[in-house]
Design an enzyme around this catalytic site. Structure first.
Site, PDB file in Angstrom:
ATOM      1  CB  ALA A  75      -4.379 -53.018  72.416  1.00 35.88           C
ATOM      2  N   GLY A  90       0.017 -50.113  73.472  1.00 35.62           N
ATOM      3  CA  GLY A  90      -0.886 -49.516  74.459  1.00 35.62           C
ATOM      4  C   GLY A  90      -0.296 -49.501  75.867  1.00 35.62           C
ATOM      5  CD  GLU A 131      -0.520 -45.858  72.469  1.00 28.06           C
ATOM      6  OE1 GLU A 131      -0.949 -47.023  72.385  1.00 28.06           O
ATOM      7  OE2 GLU A 131      -0.883 -44.949  71.723  1.00 28.06           O
ATOM      8  CD  GLU A 167       1.440 -49.116  68.848  1.00 30.32           C
ATOM      9  OE1 GLU A 167       2.640 -48.816  68.645  1.00 30.32           O
ATOM     10  OE2 GLU A 167       0.846 -48.852  69.908  1.00 30.32           O
TER      11      GLU A 167
HETATM   12  N1  DAK Z   1      -1.858 -59.192  72.382  1.00 26.20           N
HETATM   13  C1  DAK Z   1      -2.273 -60.462  72.580  1.00 26.20           C
HETATM   14  N2  DAK Z   1      -1.470 -61.421  73.079  1.00 26.20           N
HETATM   15  C2  DAK Z   1      -0.211 -61.078  73.380  1.00 26.20           C
HETATM   16  C3  DAK Z   1       0.288 -59.768  73.189  1.00 26.20           C
HETATM   17  C4  DAK Z   1      -0.607 -58.782  72.672  1.00 26.20           C
HETATM   18  N3  DAK Z   1      -0.263 -57.519  72.504  1.00 26.20           N
HETATM   19  N4  DAK Z   1       1.579 -59.749  73.579  1.00 26.20           N
HETATM   20  C5  DAK Z   1       1.858 -60.987  73.996  1.00 26.20           C
HETATM   21  N5  DAK Z   1       0.798 -61.799  73.888  1.00 26.20           N
HETATM   22  C6  DAK Z   1       0.691 -63.218  74.225  1.00 26.20           C
HETATM   23  C7  DAK Z   1       1.374 -64.066  73.154  1.00 26.20           C
HETATM   24  O1  DAK Z   1       0.520 -64.287  72.040  1.00 26.20           O
HETATM   25  C8  DAK Z   1       1.645 -65.334  73.958  1.00 26.20           C
HETATM   26  O2  DAK Z   1       0.449 -66.068  74.041  1.00 26.20           O
HETATM   27  P1  DAK Z   1       0.414 -67.640  73.633  1.00 26.20           P
HETATM   28  O3  DAK Z   1       0.974 -67.715  72.229  1.00 26.20           O
HETATM   29  O4  DAK Z   1       1.309 -68.283  74.669  1.00 26.20           O
HETATM   30  O5  DAK Z   1      -1.022 -67.990  73.745  1.00 26.20           O
HETATM   31  C9  DAK Z   1       1.953 -64.814  75.356  1.00 26.20           C
HETATM   32  O6  DAK Z   1       1.411 -63.493  75.421  1.00 26.20           O
HETATM   33  C10 DAK Z   1       3.446 -64.726  75.643  1.00 26.20           C
HETATM   34  O7  DAK Z   1       4.033 -63.965  74.589  1.00 26.20           O
HETATM   35  P2  DAK Z   1       5.260 -64.516  73.689  1.00 26.20           P
HETATM   36  O8  DAK Z   1       5.268 -66.001  73.643  1.00 26.20           O
HETATM   37  O9  DAK Z   1       5.240 -63.771  72.407  1.00 26.20           O
HETATM   38  O10 DAK Z   1       6.496 -64.030  74.616  1.00 26.20           O
HETATM   39  P3  DAK Z   1       7.957 -63.628  74.120  1.00 26.20           P
HETATM   40  O11 DAK Z   1       8.721 -63.409  75.388  1.00 26.20           O
HETATM   41  O12 DAK Z   1       8.475 -64.556  73.084  1.00 26.20           O
HETATM   42  O13 DAK Z   1       7.753 -62.196  73.388  1.00 26.20           O
HETATM   43  C11 DAK Z   1       6.924 -59.931  73.168  1.00 26.20           C
HETATM   44  C12 DAK Z   1       7.315 -61.114  74.129  1.00 26.20           C
HETATM   45  C13 DAK Z   1       6.333 -58.824  74.054  1.00 26.20           C
HETATM   46  C14 DAK Z   1       8.155 -59.413  72.439  1.00 26.20           C
HETATM   47  C15 DAK Z   1       5.887 -60.463  72.135  1.00 26.20           C
HETATM   48  O14 DAK Z   1       4.838 -61.123  72.858  1.00 26.20           O
HETATM   49  C16 DAK Z   1       5.273 -59.354  71.323  1.00 26.20           C
HETATM   50  O15 DAK Z   1       5.866 -58.855  70.365  1.00 26.20           O
HETATM   51  N6  DAK Z   1       4.036 -58.968  71.671  1.00 26.20           N
HETATM   52  C17 DAK Z   1       3.278 -57.971  70.933  1.00 26.20           C
HETATM   53  C18 DAK Z   1       3.780 -56.584  71.269  1.00 26.20           C
HETATM   54  C19 DAK Z   1       3.079 -55.553  70.451  1.00 26.20           C
HETATM   55  O16 DAK Z   1       3.137 -55.507  69.215  1.00 26.20           O
HETATM   56  N7  DAK Z   1       2.353 -54.706  71.134  1.00 26.20           N
HETATM   57  C20 DAK Z   1       1.575 -53.650  70.516  1.00 26.20           C
HETATM   58  C21 DAK Z   1       0.164 -54.115  70.381  1.00 26.20           C
HETATM   59  S1  DAK Z   1      -0.768 -52.967  69.432  1.00 26.20           S
HETATM   60  C22 DAK Z   1      -6.545 -48.236  69.572  1.00 26.20           C
HETATM   61  C23 DAK Z   1      -5.367 -47.617  69.671  1.00 26.20           C
HETATM   62  C24 DAK Z   1      -4.270 -48.254  70.120  1.00 26.20           C
HETATM   63  C25 DAK Z   1      -4.290 -49.555  70.447  1.00 26.20           C
HETATM   64  C26 DAK Z   1      -5.488 -50.187  70.354  1.00 26.20           C
HETATM   65  C27 DAK Z   1      -6.603 -49.544  69.915  1.00 26.20           C
HETATM   66  N8  DAK Z   1      -7.649 -47.561  69.021  1.00 26.20           N
HETATM   67  C28 DAK Z   1      -7.594 -46.150  68.731  1.00 26.20           C
HETATM   68  C29 DAK Z   1      -8.793 -48.301  68.579  1.00 26.20           C
HETATM   69  C30 DAK Z   1      -3.106 -50.214  70.854  1.00 26.20           C
HETATM   70  C31 DAK Z   1      -2.464 -51.041  70.037  1.00 26.20           C
HETATM   71  C32 DAK Z   1      -1.409 -51.913  70.564  1.00 26.20           C
HETATM   72  O17 DAK Z   1      -1.049 -51.894  71.706  1.00 26.20           O
END
Ligand code: DAK
Length: 242
Positions: free
Chosen positions: A48, A93, A96, A116
């Site tokens: 997400a 997400g 998931e 997360e």
């Molecule tokens: N959200 C927003 N932007 C993201 C992103 C994300 N999850 N993942 C990557 N990006 C963006 C980065 O910010 C970057 O954008 P700029 O800085 O260039 O503007 C671009 O994508 C490229 O990413 P990186 O520069 O970080 O690329 P790397 O190859 O260095 O790293 C990475 C890739 C996948 C390891 C890293 O981007 C990363 O750690 N991303 C976050 C992964 C993460 O933590 N995902 C979980 C998100 S939490 C809900 C329930 C559940 C959820 C939501 C609501 N409810 C019940 C309300 C779900 C939650 C989640 O999914």
């Protein structure tokens, strides 16, 4: 999922578009199998959108959760097989949504996980339930509590994905699988899926509500604000337990 600049992270417009498309495909009798994948060659979906979520309150988080869980639910219960082609990162997400599909094919470059906890929250689109069911409760606890990501080989060993293929082969293999599934009786396929879902799900509906409620409650915490701000500011979070 088509937002390659953000590694296909889902914000509201993209999650709504996904939900609407899944609703259409679910009702479309000409569509016999649904394949979900991510645009580009880096990501299935990196989760997400953290930037969007960083400023959400509890009630907005609840609505956001319903949208994501709605997509996952459609993939799980639509009366035709769903296949995730995991062509890169499948995190949060993203993982998931893959878990909600009936089958998962991964590229050798895939990385999967539920990070997360590093943001001060928990999986909220069914990850706690489906990861434990698809793999084991022990492995699900390890991934959810540590936030560590696993490569395709480990995901295969753990039963998290059904098969692993070279990056160029994974979509052709998914299409081959899709064609073979489309040759079966649509009625028998739908009933088989429904019967298997009943066995596997048990009290899943109530369990998903628990997960969603706990996820949303964390949006009242300082740790959630800190965890997501740290991601946006590209630094390590400092959690305090408040
Ligand atoms: N959200 C927003 N932007 C993201 C992103 C994300 N999850 N993942 C990557 N990006 C963006 C980065 O910010 C970057 O954008 P700029 O800085 O260039 O503007 C671009 O994508 C490229 O990413 P990186 O520069 O970080 O690329 P790397 O190859 O260095 O790293 C990475 C890739 C996948 C390891 C890293 O981007 C990363 O750690 N991303 C976050 C992964 C993460 O933590 N995902 C979980 C998100 S939490 C809900 C329930 C559940 C959820 C939501 C609501 N409810 C019940 C309300 C779900 C939650 C989640 O999914």
């Amino acid at each position: 999922m088509n937002r390659p600049d953000a590694l296909n992270a889902l914000d509201v417009p993209h999650a709504e578009a996904l939900r609407d498309r899944l609703v259409e495909l679910s009702a479309d009798e000409a569509a016999r199998v649904v394949i979900l994948t991510g645009a580009g060659d880096k990501a299935f979906a990196a989760g997400a959108d953290i930037k969007y979520m960083s400023s959400l309150g509890v009630l907005e988080a609840r609505r956001w959760g319903e949208l994501g869980q709605g997509c996952a639910n459609l993939l799980e219960v639509m009366p035709k097989p769903t296949i995730a082609v995991i062509n890169g990162f499948a995190l949060g997400g993203g993982c998931e949504l893959a878990l909600a599909c009936d089958m998962r094919l991964a590229s050798t470059r895939a990385l999967l996980g539920q990070p997360e906890i590093n943001l001060g929250v928990i999986p909220g689109w069914g990850g706690t339930q489906r990861l434990a069911r698809v793999t084991s409760i022990g492995f699900a606890k390890e991934l959810v509590l540590t936030g560590r990501t696993v490569d395709a080989a480990e995901a295969f060993r753990r039963g998290l994905v059904n098969a692993v293929h070279e990056p160029g082969d994974v979509m052709p293999k998914a299409l081959e699988l899709g064609h073979s599934l489309a040759e079966k009786s649509p009625l028998a396929t739908a009933y088989a899926k429904e019967a298997l879902n009943v066995v596997a799900m048990g009290e899943q509906h109530a369990h998903l509500e628990t997960e969603e409620r706990l996820f949303a409650m964390l949006f009242a915490s300082e740790d959630q604000k800190e965890g997501m701000a740290a991601f946006v500011e590209k630094r390590e979070p400092r959690f305090t337990g408040r």
